[in-house]
Design a protein around this motif. Structure first.
Motif, short mmCIF file in Angstrom:
data_model
loop_
_atom_site.label_atom_id
_atom_site.label_comp_id
_atom_site.label_asym_id
_atom_site.label_seq_id
_atom_site.Cartn_x
_atom_site.Cartn_y
_atom_site.Cartn_z
N UNK A 52 1.03 -1.19 -0.16
CA UNK A 52 -0.07 -0.08 0.00
C UNK A 52 0.90 1.18 0.14
N UNK A 53 2.08 1.31 0.70
CA UNK A 53 2.90 2.34 0.92
C UNK A 53 3.48 2.63 -0.76
N UNK A 54 3.99 1.55 -1.08
CA UNK A 54 4.77 1.64 -2.66
C UNK A 54 3.59 2.06 -3.44
N UNK A 55 2.39 1.54 -3.52
CA UNK A 55 1.36 2.16 -4.37
C UNK A 55 1.06 3.52 -3.91
N UNK A 56 0.91 4.00 -2.61
CA UNK A 56 0.75 5.28 -2.43
C UNK A 56 1.79 6.19 -2.76
N UNK A 57 3.04 5.95 -2.77
CA UNK A 57 4.33 6.64 -3.23
C UNK A 57 4.26 6.63 -4.67
N UNK A 58 3.71 5.57 -5.47
CA UNK A 58 3.97 5.56 -6.84
C UNK A 58 2.64 6.59 -7.49
N UNK A 59 1.59 6.66 -6.60
CA UNK A 59 0.60 7.47 -7.26
C UNK A 59 0.85 8.72 -6.90
N UNK A 60 1.65 9.01 -5.73
CA UNK A 60 2.00 10.40 -5.34
C UNK A 60 3.03 10.79 -6.23
N UNK A 61 3.86 9.94 -6.67
CA UNK A 61 4.94 10.29 -7.85
C UNK A 61 4.23 10.67 -9.19
N UNK A 62 3.19 9.80 -9.36
CA UNK A 62 2.58 10.04 -10.76
C UNK A 62 1.63 11.46 -10.65
N UNK A 63 1.24 11.73 -9.45
CA UNK A 63 0.43 12.98 -9.52
C UNK A 63 1.29 14.26 -9.40
N UNK A 64 2.32 14.07 -8.81
CA UNK A 64 3.43 15.17 -8.66
C UNK A 64 3.91 15.29 -10.15
N UNK A 65 4.04 14.16 -10.95
CA UNK A 65 4.59 14.33 -12.41
C UNK A 65 3.90 15.04 -13.37
N UNK A 66 2.63 14.37 -13.10
CA UNK A 66 1.41 14.97 -13.99
C UNK A 66 1.11 16.66 -13.31
N UNK A 67 1.31 16.94 -12.30
CA UNK A 67 1.16 18.38 -11.77
C UNK A 67 2.16 19.22 -12.30
N UNK A 68 3.62 18.57 -12.28
CA UNK A 68 4.50 19.44 -13.03
C UNK A 68 4.59 19.63 -14.39
N UNK A 69 3.93 18.54 -15.31
CA UNK A 69 3.67 18.46 -16.66
C UNK A 69 2.86 19.52 -16.89
N UNK A 70 1.65 19.76 -16.15
CA UNK A 70 0.71 20.47 -16.25
C UNK A 70 0.93 22.01 -16.15
N UNK A 71 1.95 21.95 -15.29
CA UNK A 71 2.37 23.51 -14.86
C UNK A 71 3.40 24.12 -16.03
N UNK A 72 4.10 23.12 -16.52
CA UNK A 72 4.87 23.36 -17.84
C UNK A 72 4.17 23.67 -18.85
N UNK A 73 3.22 22.91 -19.22
CA UNK A 73 2.33 23.31 -20.24
C UNK A 73 1.52 24.65 -20.05
N UNK A 74 1.19 24.86 -18.85
CA UNK A 74 0.67 26.41 -18.65
C UNK A 74 1.55 27.37 -18.89
N UNK A 75 2.59 27.18 -18.26
CA UNK A 75 3.83 28.25 -18.23
C UNK A 75 4.05 28.46 -19.84
N UNK A 76 4.13 27.41 -20.55
CA UNK A 76 4.39 27.45 -21.97
C UNK A 76 3.40 28.36 -22.59
N UNK A 77 2.18 27.90 -22.44
CA UNK A 77 1.04 28.72 -23.07
C UNK A 77 1.07 30.22 -22.56
N UNK A 78 1.26 30.34 -21.28
CA UNK A 78 1.46 31.65 -20.70
C UNK A 78 2.63 32.55 -21.62
N UNK A 79 3.78 31.86 -21.58
CA UNK A 79 4.88 32.51 -22.37
C UNK A 79 4.40 33.03 -23.94
N UNK A 80 3.71 31.92 -24.38
CA UNK A 80 2.92 32.24 -25.94
C UNK A 80 2.09 33.38 -25.86
#
Length: 121
Positions: A10-38
Protein backbone atom coordinates in the motif's frame (compact mmCIF):
# COMPACT_ATOMS: atom_id res chain seq x y z
CA UNK A 1 3.66 -10.84 8.53
CA UNK A 2 1.04 -10.82 5.81
CA UNK A 3 -0.24 -7.58 7.16
CA UNK A 4 3.18 -6.01 7.01
CA UNK A 5 3.62 -7.03 3.37
CA UNK A 6 0.22 -5.61 2.56
CA UNK A 7 1.11 -2.32 4.28
CA UNK A 8 4.38 -2.13 2.37
CA UNK A 9 2.54 -2.71 -0.90
CA UNK A 10 0.00 0.00 0.00
CA UNK A 11 2.87 2.37 0.86
CA UNK A 12 4.60 1.60 -2.46
CA UNK A 13 1.32 2.09 -4.32
CA UNK A 14 0.74 5.33 -2.43
CA UNK A 15 4.27 6.54 -3.23
CA UNK A 16 3.83 5.58 -6.89
CA UNK A 17 0.47 7.39 -7.09
CA UNK A 18 1.95 10.39 -5.28
CA UNK A 19 4.88 10.43 -7.75
CA UNK A 20 2.46 10.10 -10.67
CA UNK A 21 0.33 13.02 -9.46
CA UNK A 22 3.46 15.09 -8.81
CA UNK A 23 4.76 14.38 -12.34
CA UNK A 24 1.36 15.10 -13.91
CA UNK A 25 1.12 18.32 -11.89
CA UNK A 26 4.63 19.36 -13.01
CA UNK A 27 3.77 18.55 -16.63
CA UNK A 28 0.53 20.56 -16.46
CA UNK A 29 2.40 23.46 -14.82
CA UNK A 30 5.00 23.37 -17.63
CA UNK A 31 2.27 23.32 -20.28
CA UNK A 32 0.50 26.25 -18.64
CA UNK A 33 3.77 28.18 -18.35
CA UNK A 34 4.47 27.55 -22.06
CA UNK A 35 0.97 28.74 -22.97
CA UNK A 36 1.43 31.79 -20.75
CA UNK A 37 4.76 32.56 -22.47
CA UNK A 38 3.11 32.25 -25.89
CA UNK A 39 0.31 34.59 -24.82
CA UNK A 40 2.83 37.15 -23.54
CA UNK A 41 4.73 36.92 -26.84
CA UNK A 42 1.48 37.34 -28.78
CA UNK A 43 0.57 40.38 -26.66
CA UNK A 44 3.99 41.96 -27.35
CA UNK A 45 3.64 41.24 -31.07
CA UNK A 46 0.16 42.80 -31.11
CA UNK A 47 1.48 45.88 -29.32
CA UNK A 48 4.32 46.18 -31.85
CA UNK A 49 1.94 45.80 -34.81
CA UNK A 50 -0.37 48.41 -33.27
CA UNK A 51 2.57 50.84 -32.97
CA UNK A 52 3.52 50.20 -36.61
CA UNK A 53 -0.05 50.80 -37.77
CA UNK A 54 -0.21 53.98 -35.69
CA UNK A 55 2.94 55.23 -37.44
CA UNK A 56 1.46 54.30 -40.81
CA UNK A 57 -1.77 56.05 -39.83
CA UNK A 58 0.20 59.19 -38.96
CA UNK A 59 1.98 59.04 -42.34
CA UNK A 60 -1.33 58.52 -44.16
CA UNK A 61 -2.86 61.45 -42.29
CA UNK A 62 0.10 63.66 -43.23
CA UNK A 63 -0.19 62.57 -46.87
CA UNK A 64 -3.93 63.33 -46.86
CA UNK A 65 -3.26 66.85 -45.57
CA UNK A 66 -0.51 67.30 -48.18
CA UNK A 67 -2.86 66.17 -50.99
CA UNK A 68 -5.56 68.56 -49.76
CA UNK A 69 -3.05 71.42 -49.81
CA UNK A 70 -2.00 70.46 -53.35
CA UNK A 71 -5.66 70.41 -54.44
CA UNK A 72 -6.14 73.85 -52.93
CA UNK A 73 -3.06 75.18 -54.75
CA UNK A 74 -4.22 73.51 -57.95
CA UNK A 75 -7.60 75.22 -57.53
CA UNK A 76 -5.81 78.57 -57.23
CA UNK A 77 -3.83 77.82 -60.40
CA UNK A 78 -7.02 77.04 -62.32
CA UNK A 79 -7.93 80.73 -62.24
CA UNK A 80 -4.51 81.63 -63.70
CA UNK A 81 -4.78 78.87 -66.31
CA UNK A 82 -8.14 80.29 -67.44
CA UNK A 83 -6.64 83.77 -67.66
CA UNK A 84 -3.68 82.43 -69.68
CA UNK A 85 -6.05 80.58 -72.03
CA UNK A 86 -8.09 83.79 -72.51
CA UNK A 87 -4.88 85.73 -73.24
CA UNK A 88 -3.79 83.03 -75.69
CA UNK A 89 -7.12 83.30 -77.52
CA UNK A 90 -6.80 87.09 -77.66
CA UNK A 91 -3.24 86.72 -78.95
CA UNK A 92 -4.41 84.35 -81.68
CA UNK A 93 -7.10 86.83 -82.72
CA UNK A 94 -4.56 89.66 -82.63
CA UNK A 95 -2.20 87.65 -84.86
CA UNK A 96 -5.05 87.16 -87.34
CA UNK A 97 -5.74 90.92 -87.36
CA UNK A 98 -2.02 91.67 -87.80
CA UNK A 99 -1.88 89.20 -90.69
CA UNK A 100 -4.82 90.90 -92.41
CA UNK A 101 -3.23 94.32 -91.81
CA UNK A 102 0.08 93.05 -93.19
CA UNK A 103 -1.67 91.91 -96.37
CA UNK A 104 -3.36 95.31 -96.73
CA UNK A 105 -0.06 97.13 -96.14
CA UNK A 106 1.64 94.93 -98.74
CA UNK A 107 -1.18 95.64 -101.19
CA UNK A 108 -0.91 99.40 -100.53
CA UNK A 109 2.86 99.27 -101.01
CA UNK A 110 2.33 97.50 -104.32
CA UNK A 111 -0.14 100.18 -105.42
CA UNK A 112 2.18 102.98 -104.32
CA UNK A 113 5.08 101.41 -106.20
CA UNK A 114 2.97 100.97 -109.29
CA UNK A 115 1.77 104.59 -109.07
CA UNK A 116 5.37 105.87 -108.72
CA UNK A 117 6.48 103.69 -111.61
CA UNK A 118 3.64 104.99 -113.83
CA UNK A 119 4.08 108.67 -112.99
CA UNK A 120 6.54 110.54 -115.16
CA UNK A 121 9.54 111.80 -113.38
Amino acid sequence: MGEKVANEEVDKLSESLNGLFTNVSTMVKGELQGTNNLLELLEKMNTRVAEEYKCLGDVASGLRIFVEQLKEKNGNFDEYVQQIEAMELQLTEFEAVVSVLDKHVSMLESKVHSVYQQSPS
